[in-house]
Write an enzyme that holds these catalytic residues in place. Structure first.
Site, short mmCIF file in Angstrom:
data_model
loop_
_atom_site.label_atom_id
_atom_site.label_comp_id
_atom_site.label_asym_id
_atom_site.label_seq_id
_atom_site.Cartn_x
_atom_site.Cartn_y
_atom_site.Cartn_z
N LYS A 181 0.87 -1.19 0.00
CA LYS A 181 0.00 0.00 0.00
C LYS A 181 0.90 1.22 0.00
O LYS A 181 1.36 1.68 1.04
CB LYS A 181 -0.88 -0.03 1.25
CG LYS A 181 -2.22 0.64 1.09
CD LYS A 181 -2.16 2.10 0.71
CE LYS A 181 -2.10 3.02 1.88
NZ LYS A 181 -1.95 4.44 1.49
N GLU A 255 8.64 1.51 11.13
CA GLU A 255 9.72 2.46 10.86
C GLU A 255 9.08 3.84 10.88
O GLU A 255 8.39 4.23 9.94
CB GLU A 255 10.33 2.19 9.47
CG GLU A 255 10.91 0.80 9.29
CD GLU A 255 12.19 0.61 10.09
OE1 GLU A 255 12.82 1.60 10.47
OE2 GLU A 255 12.54 -0.55 10.34
N CYS A 289 13.49 10.33 7.28
CA CYS A 289 13.06 9.97 8.64
C CYS A 289 14.16 10.23 9.66
O CYS A 289 13.90 10.70 10.76
CB CYS A 289 12.63 8.52 8.67
SG CYS A 289 13.82 7.39 7.95
N GLU A 390 8.66 16.51 14.83
CA GLU A 390 9.20 16.25 13.50
C GLU A 390 8.56 17.22 12.50
O GLU A 390 7.34 17.21 12.33
CB GLU A 390 8.91 14.80 13.09
CG GLU A 390 9.55 14.44 11.77
CD GLU A 390 9.23 13.01 11.34
OE1 GLU A 390 8.06 12.61 11.40
OE2 GLU A 390 10.17 12.30 10.94
P1 NAD Z 1 1.71 8.68 7.31
O1 NAD Z 1 1.77 7.98 8.59
O2 NAD Z 1 0.74 9.79 7.15
O3 NAD Z 1 1.36 7.65 6.11
C1 NAD Z 1 2.16 6.52 5.85
C2 NAD Z 1 1.31 5.47 5.16
O4 NAD Z 1 0.30 5.03 6.05
C3 NAD Z 1 0.59 5.96 3.91
O5 NAD Z 1 0.59 4.93 2.96
C4 NAD Z 1 -0.80 6.25 4.43
O6 NAD Z 1 -1.79 6.23 3.43
C5 NAD Z 1 -0.98 5.14 5.43
N1 NAD Z 1 -1.97 5.38 6.49
C6 NAD Z 1 -2.51 6.55 6.89
N2 NAD Z 1 -3.38 6.34 7.91
C7 NAD Z 1 -3.37 5.00 8.16
C8 NAD Z 1 -4.02 4.17 9.11
N3 NAD Z 1 -4.88 4.65 10.01
N4 NAD Z 1 -3.76 2.84 9.10
C9 NAD Z 1 -2.87 2.32 8.21
N5 NAD Z 1 -2.23 3.06 7.27
C10 NAD Z 1 -2.47 4.39 7.26
O7 NAD Z 1 3.19 9.16 7.00
P2 NAD Z 1 3.71 9.99 5.75
O8 NAD Z 1 3.32 11.41 5.94
O9 NAD Z 1 3.31 9.30 4.50
O10 NAD Z 1 5.28 9.82 5.90
C11 NAD Z 1 6.07 10.63 6.66
C12 NAD Z 1 6.46 9.93 7.94
O11 NAD Z 1 7.11 8.69 7.66
C13 NAD Z 1 7.46 10.73 8.75
O12 NAD Z 1 7.09 10.71 10.10
C14 NAD Z 1 8.77 9.97 8.54
O13 NAD Z 1 9.72 10.16 9.54
C15 NAD Z 1 8.30 8.58 8.45
N6 NAD Z 1 9.30 7.72 7.78
C16 NAD Z 1 10.04 6.83 8.53
C17 NAD Z 1 11.03 6.04 7.93
C18 NAD Z 1 11.85 5.07 8.75
O14 NAD Z 1 12.50 4.21 8.15
N7 NAD Z 1 11.86 5.16 10.07
C19 NAD Z 1 11.26 6.15 6.56
C20 NAD Z 1 10.49 7.06 5.84
C21 NAD Z 1 9.52 7.83 6.45
#
Ligand code: NAD
Length: 488
Positions: A181, A255, A289, A390
């Site tokens: 997804k 992550e 991240c 963040e």
């Molecule tokens: P997000 O949490 O908004 O979304 C991530 C994914 O989860 C998307 O595909 C989204 O559609 C889905 N999602 C949203 N609500 C959900 C729910 N209730 N249940 C299941 N899935 C759901 O994050 P984002 O804005 O897409 O990404 C940015 C974040 O990701 C930042 O906090 C960043 O630090 C983190 N990140 C972490 C790593 C790591 O390896 N630690 C790597 C990349 C990004």
């Protein structure tokens, strides 16, 4: 510049080896953040589509895929690596157009291909152990490593190609199946990867892709027939996933976000530290991240560091991600632009000193996209929101410190625990700080180095478990204990 994949046709869902429209018939737009223009139309999945994808993944897991040998899976991963390598320029261009990754940055490494080849090697080396036990009589005991089953791979938008393949590679290596997804902000690369995976001739349903918003992710996280969720995204969504996973107690690896400390002692090689520390927070417009966003600088070199980091920030070329000259592309969306500029305002209200940037970049064509000037906030204090939360934009919070004990305590004053950096010529001090920083990753006299053989992950609010390495692979394996009485 256009990618061949962007042919104007709506992009569909990959379910059971077939490309299908969302059952509702609905689509959503994908927007190029450099221009604000629509570049693709993507199927907007709903719960019925998730159910179909999970069912396809289950059929593949229990059916034909379970008969593939370790050697078969190794060969498949090696072939996928070759196919991705042959198509790497087009895939990188999709990341450039869809999420705004600067084109030069996308060529920095061949990590995605190396990752596939690394996991290919593991496919033939996964095994349990014979374990000597201390029971009376003749009892033989051994362990088996077995694939967890159907995995949901839910990913963020900030590095679509790497994130997609780092989730798919361990699935194929271990014999699991997956429903991927991607994030709605940047789904195109994952869909193109799905097309390339079709060339492998895998049984239908080993890799499925469903596109859409949080409702699609939520449906996967709570699905009773999903055995594991591998999630990359924000800590807030990670918490929701843990709650949703409780229904069938599926395995979860997370992550999540970070607010990583990057500590510069006065004896550091500043010539080397300055460009690395700047890239650690401005690179990818700060949408990394483990970005080193809390920069702790020892007092004797503090003002010099702030001034030289500001010079670097001011010299970076902010521009359309397709331009070869661009150092800093846009942030991914209007929502992300609003979030980052909101934090610029919060910082000012909290009383920081803006040493560079501090606003949206809107000169000429930049006004159509979502650009933020690389920003240096000086005189930041630990308790400020810009030191705690963040931002996920190109914003450095620079904080002065006076002693080792002080900085080793302050480095841990956030809820997060993802990355950390230390710059010093005193190797003892470097090791001591690396040990005291409570994060999943620490870099000494460097920042952000990575290799598929090393784990990537966080502690505290930055996540559970790791990706890459044997530790990442273990997230996709169950261990079974087998006992045999040999004297009956
Ligand atoms: P997000 O949490 O908004 O979304 C991530 C994914 O989860 C998307 O595909 C989204 O559609 C889905 N999602 C949203 N609500 C959900 C729910 N209730 N249940 C299941 N899935 C759901 O994050 P984002 O804005 O897409 O990404 C940015 C974040 O990701 C930042 O906090 C960043 O630090 C983190 N990140 C972490 C790593 C790591 O390896 N630690 C790597 C990349 C990004």
């Amino acid at each position: 510049m256009d990618a061949p994949f962007l042919d104007g046709r709506p992009k569909r869902l990959l379910i059971g080896g077939e490309w299908v429209a969302a059952s509702s018939g609905r689509t959503f737009d994908s927007i190029n953040p450099s221009t604000g223009k629509v570049i693709g139309e993507i199927a907007d999945a709903e719960v019925a589509d998730v159910d179909a994808a999970v069912a396809a993944a289950r059929r593949a897991f229990e059916g034909p895929w379970s008969r593939f040998t370790p050697q078969d899976r190794q060969n498949i991963l090696l072939k996928l690596a070759d196919i991705i390598e042959q198509n790497i320029d087009d895939l990188r261009l999709l990341d450039v157009l869809d999420m705004g990754a600067p084109i030069r940055r996308t060529r920095r490494s061949n990590r995605v291909v190396e990752t596939l080849r690394y996991f290919a090697g593991w496919a033939t080396k996964l095994h349990g152990e014979t374990v000597p036990n201390s029971l009376p009589g003749s009892v033989f005991s051994y362990t088996l490593k077995e694939p967890v089953g159907v995995c949901a791979s839910i990913i963020a938008w900030n590095g679509p190609l790497g994130a997609t393949l780092s989730k798919i590679a361990p699935v194929l290596a271990t014999g699991c199946t997956t429903v991927v997804k991607p994030a709605p902000e940047a789904s195109l690369t994952a869909l193109r990867v799905g097309e390339l995976i079709q060339e492998l001739g895998l049984p239908p349903g080993v890799v499925n892709i469903v596109t859409g918003g949080g409702n699609v992710g939520a449906a996967l996280a709570e699905h009773p027939d999903v055995d594991k969720v591998a999630f990359t995204g924000s800590s807030a969504t990670g918490q929701k996933i843990v709650r949703a996973a409780a229904g069938n107690l599926k395995r979860v690896s997370l992550e999540l976000g970070g607010k990583s400390p990057h500590v510069i002692f006065a004896d550091a090689n500043l010539e080397a530290a300055l460009p690395v520390a700047s890239n650690a927070v401005f690179g990818n417009s700060g949408q990394v991240c483990y970005a080193g966003t809390r920069v702790f600088v020892e007092r004797p070199v503090y003002e010099e560091f702030v001034s030289r980091m500001s010079d670097i920030a001011n010299s970076l070329v902010v521009g359309n991600s397709v331009d070869e000259a661009t150092d800093i592309g846009p942030v991914v969306s209007q929502a992300q632009l609003d979030r980052v500029t909101g934090y610029l305002e919060i910082g000012r209200k909290e009383g920081v000193r803006t040493a560079a940037g501090g606003s949206r970049a809107i000169e000429g064509d930049l006004a159509h996209g979502y650009f933020v000037a690389p920003t240096v906030f000086a005189d930041v204090r630990d308790e400020m929101r810009v030191a705690q939360e963040e931002i996920f934009g190109p914003v450095a919070s620079v904080l002065p410190f006076d002693s080792f004990d002080e900085v080793s305590r302050r480095a841990n004053l956030t809820a997060f625990g993802l990355g950390g950096g230390v710059w010093t010529r005193d190797i003892g001090r470097a090791h001591a700080l690396a040990a005291s920083i409570k994060t999943g990753m620490v870099w000494i006299n460097s920042y952000g180095l990575g290799d598929p053989a090393m784990p990537h992950g966080g502690t505290k609010m930055s996540g559970w478990g790791s990706e890459y390495s044997i530790h990442g692979l273990d997230e996709y394996l169950d261990v079974k204990a087998v006992w045999i009485r040999t004297d009956v």
